[in-house]
Design a protein around this motif. Structure first.
Motif, PDB file in Angstrom:
ATOM      1  N   THR A  79       0.786  -1.147   0.103  1.00 43.82           N
ATOM      2  CA  THR A  79      -0.133  -0.046  -0.049  1.00 43.82           C
ATOM      3  C   THR A  79       0.751   1.227  -0.037  1.00 43.82           C
ATOM      4  OG1 THR A  79      -0.146   0.328   2.354  1.00 43.82           O
ATOM      5  CG2 THR A  79      -1.597  -1.166   1.445  1.00 43.82           C
ATOM      6  N   ALA A  86       0.808   4.723  -5.008  1.00 41.98           N
ATOM      7  CA  ALA A  86       0.512   3.278  -5.274  1.00 41.98           C
ATOM      8  C   ALA A  86       0.517   2.813  -6.365  1.00 41.98           C
ATOM      9  CB  ALA A  86      -1.313   3.564  -4.526  1.00 41.98           C
ATOM     10  N   GLY A  91       0.420  -1.294  -6.117  1.00 39.92           N
ATOM     11  CA  GLY A  91      -0.561  -1.686  -4.806  1.00 39.92           C
ATOM     12  C   GLY A  91      -1.565  -0.754  -4.485  1.00 39.92           C
ATOM     13  N   THR A  93      -4.153   2.226  -2.198  1.00 49.29           N
ATOM     14  CA  THR A  93      -3.752   3.268  -1.012  1.00 49.29           C
ATOM     15  C   THR A  93      -4.168   2.628   0.319  1.00 49.29           C
ATOM     16  OG1 THR A  93      -6.240   4.103  -1.096  1.00 49.29           O
ATOM     17  CG2 THR A  93      -4.350   5.141  -2.472  1.00 49.29           C
ATOM     18  N   ILE A  94      -3.505   2.957   1.213  1.00 47.27           N
ATOM     19  CA  ILE A  94      -3.574   2.125   2.635  1.00 47.27           C
ATOM     20  C   ILE A  94      -4.976   2.652   3.154  1.00 47.27           C
ATOM     21  CG2 ILE A  94      -2.649   4.375   3.861  1.00 47.27           C
ATOM     22  CD1 ILE A  94      -2.543   0.571   5.122  1.00 47.27           C
ATOM     23  N   TRP A  97      -7.129   0.125   1.543  1.00 53.73           N
ATOM     24  CA  TRP A  97      -6.789  -1.223   2.049  1.00 53.73           C
ATOM     25  C   TRP A  97      -7.452  -1.750   3.438  1.00 53.73           C
ATOM     26  CZ3 TRP A  97      -4.082  -3.614   6.471  1.00 53.73           C
ATOM     27  CH2 TRP A  97      -3.978  -4.635   6.151  1.00 53.73           C
ATOM     28  N   ILE A 132       3.738   0.264   3.630  1.00 49.83           N
ATOM     29  CA  ILE A 132       3.045   1.513   3.635  1.00 49.83           C
ATOM     30  C   ILE A 132       4.130   2.228   2.986  1.00 49.83           C
ATOM     31  CG2 ILE A 132       1.640   3.292   4.431  1.00 49.83           C
ATOM     32  CD1 ILE A 132       0.867   1.617   6.904  1.00 49.83           C
TER      33      ILE A 132
END
Length: 602
Positions: A79, A86, A91, A93-94, A97, A132
């Motif tokens: 993330t 991202a 990945g 975005t946190i 997620w 992250i």
């Protein structure tokens, strides 16, 4: 009167003194960590804060770790704090997620709803490793919310629910965008860390006990003068010598290289320059729309993060920049070129890059997956007009040259990020700057000294761990994450004799083994894991201190019963990896059993 020659000598002496000081400060006092050491620490399973200067290889190190995990059957959650970052790392975005979305505070009801979401449970619940990226742009309260969601979903009170968490970023670069008023916090907000700005201010940052890996090798720049200049900005030692170097790179707007990308602090400047430059070209316009697939909200977020525009207009003669990595095709994110024409059959643009190579540019994909299922896809040419881009969108790319306007810089780090995009000082063309352009956040500067010290401490701590102990740590973590590994790949053969058998711990195991103890008995007596004791026995056997004929009592009853079957499988296998033998025998025998049989077969 002082002659001009004497003044030149004096300036030279002062310059050399500065250069020696910065060399000593950054490469001797600070004791830089290399990528291999950082990777070794990552493999041990501890929580890691991976930081370093722009171009030091943070993303490369993480990609190496991700490849390593995949090779052992482990899928980490990848993330980033922003959509742009991202898309760079493949990945999501946190915020997406862990289900917090755009929330900047989290009450008990919000947490209950997130934990009750089946999609979040399926995503967060099984996760063993969370990465992250661009942590510098994540506010502390957001990190606290992520921690709370992970603990609740996993029903585990350890930080982040017991996962290995890897934070990647450089706090000298662009900081979080702060939109909220801290006075508006209600008592229901579970994670009020006060008026703090950076992720390291979150209480969970300390609680999670991150090992700091501060890598300082430089892979983007090879220009000593530019490296010195960037180091001075970073250490808040920007002086007249550094300013003099930059003044030599100042250009008038009428003399700027037309095809060099231009970096501005504001979108309005970027859009204006690109539109004006494209309009000047007297040629037919070709239009390339973005093709999208997925949920509207997710696609909207992906579009904001994608460096290629939703609607791309090109003409022959347009200056462009590639927005993805594709080394096989001959370009990487940041490669510059000019549109030379369009294919007749497909109408795809033909871009001539600086090396003279011509590339037919086809559609590329930006994909977000969840549990190996595609959730969102953007398809667009990996290009954007490159007469101008924002400093914000330049973060993460490398450029051969750039025209940089720092006259409207409004945030710490913007000037530093812009200058550090370029590989050599000769590639920088400065239009102007303001008083804030070469400043760094004094709070980050103070924190940076502690980060260097923490990194040095982490390196010293891990240097005391023997090869065999490190191998066991690595193996244990892979197994804990549901992966598989052959321990033989963890310790180099040439180090086995010189390192492992010289340790007192292996000799103590040998003494107990000669008394007729089993592995489990030695494990209990020495308060070591059975895996560690097994590794000792294997080393002792390889080096002739234990006879191979004695290894039968190291085998489990089932392996001893089927010894001939296992020996046959070992002899027939040509891969040299225990993983294939393990699967060939249906996973019936442990890896330690297979290792012992492999030693017996030699």
């Amino acid at each position: 009167m002082v002659s001009s020659d004497d003044r030149l000598k004096y300036k030279t002496i002062i310059f050399l003194r500065h250069e020696v000081f910065y060399y000593l400060y950054f490469f001797v006092i600070m004791k830089p960590m290399d990528q291999n050491t950082a990777l070794k620490i990552l493999k041990s399973g501890v929580n890691v804060f991976l930081t370093g200067e722009p171009g030091s290889g943070k993303t490369y190190t993480i990609n190496q770790y991700v490849s390593y995990l995949h090779s052992h059957g482990i899928k980490p959650a990848i993330t980033a704090s922003t959509g742009i970052a991202a898309t760079h790392i493949g990945g999501m975005t946190i915020h997406s997620w862990c289900g917090i979305g755009i929330k900047n505070r989290l009450g008990p009801g919000d947490l209950k709803n997130i934990v009750g979401n089946d999609y979040i449970k399926k995503r967060v619940g099984p996760a063993k490793i969370l990465i992250i990226d661009e942590i510098s742009m994540l506010p502390p309260e957001t990190l606290g919310m992520i921690d709370a969601v992970c603990r609740s979903v996993k029903s585990n009170t350890k930080p982040f629910g017991g996962m290995q968490v890897i934070l990647v970023g450089d706090f000298f670069q662009l900081p979080p965008v702060t939109r909220r008023n801290y006075n508006e916090f209600s008592q229901e907000n579970l994670f009020d860390d006060g008026p703090m700005r950076f992720a390291y201010d979150a209480s969970v940052f300390c609680e999670a006990d991150f090992a700091t890996c501060y890598i300082t090798e430089q892979y983007r720049q090879d220009d000593g003068e530019l490296l010195s200049l960037l180091s001075k900005i970073r250490s808040n030692k920007f002086d007249d010598i550094a300013l003099s170097s930059l003044k030599q790179r100042k250009v008038d707007i009428s003399a700027i290289p037309e095809q060099a990308p231009k970096l501005y602090s504001h979108n309005e400047n970027v859009d204006y320059v690109n539109d004006q430059m494209l309009a000047k070209i007297q040629a037919e316009t070709q239009y390339f729309p973005m093709i999208v697939k997925g949920h509207e909200a997710l696609i909207s977020a992906m579009k904001k993060g994608c460096l290629s525009p939703e609607n791309l207009y090109l003409k022959v003669g347009a200056a462009v920049m590639f927005t993805k990595n594709n080394q096989k095709a001959g370009y990487v994110n940041g490669t510059l070129g000019v549109v030379e024409g369009f294919q007749k059959e497909t109408e795809f643009p033909i871009v001539k890059i600086r090396s003279g190579r011509k590339i037919v540019v086809e559609y590329a994909d930006w994909i977000i997956e969840e549990d190996r299922k595609e959730k969102g896809r953007l398809s667009q040419l990996p290009l954007r007009l490159a007469w101008a881009i924002t400093v914000h969108k330049s973060q993460g790319i490398s450029l051969d040259e750039a025209v940089i306007d720092l006259s409207r810089v409004f945030e710490y780090g913007q000037g530093y990020v812009a200058l550090s995009r370029v590989r050599r000082l000769s590639g920088i063309h400065l239009l102007g700057w303001n008083d804030k352009a070469f400043q760094v956040d004094p709070e980050v500067l103070e924190k940076d000294h502690q980060m260097h010290a923490d990194s040095t401490s982490a390196e010293k701590l891990f240097s005391k761990i023997s090869d065999i102990e490190m191998a066991q740590l690595t193996l244990d973590f892979v197994v804990k994450c549901g992966g598989s590994m052959d321990i033989d790949e963890l310790v180099l053969p040439e180090k086995r004799k010189s390192t492992k058998l010289k340790t007192k711990t292996a000799d103590e195991t040998l003494t107990l083994w000669k008394k007729g103890m089993t592995i489990s008995q030695i494990s209990e007596t020495r308060k070591l894991s059975e895996g560690t004791v097994s590794a000792h026995i294997m080393d002792l056997a390889r080096n002739g201190k234990i006879k191979k004929s004695e290894l039968n009592r190291a085998l489990s009853p089932s392996a001893l019963k089927d010894l001939k079957l296992i020996q046959s499988a070992v002899k027939k296998d040509i891969s040299g990896k225990l993983t294939s033998i393990f699967h060939q025998l249906g996973g019936k025998y442990s890896y330690d059993d297979l290792r012992f049989v492999k030693i017996l077969a030699k």
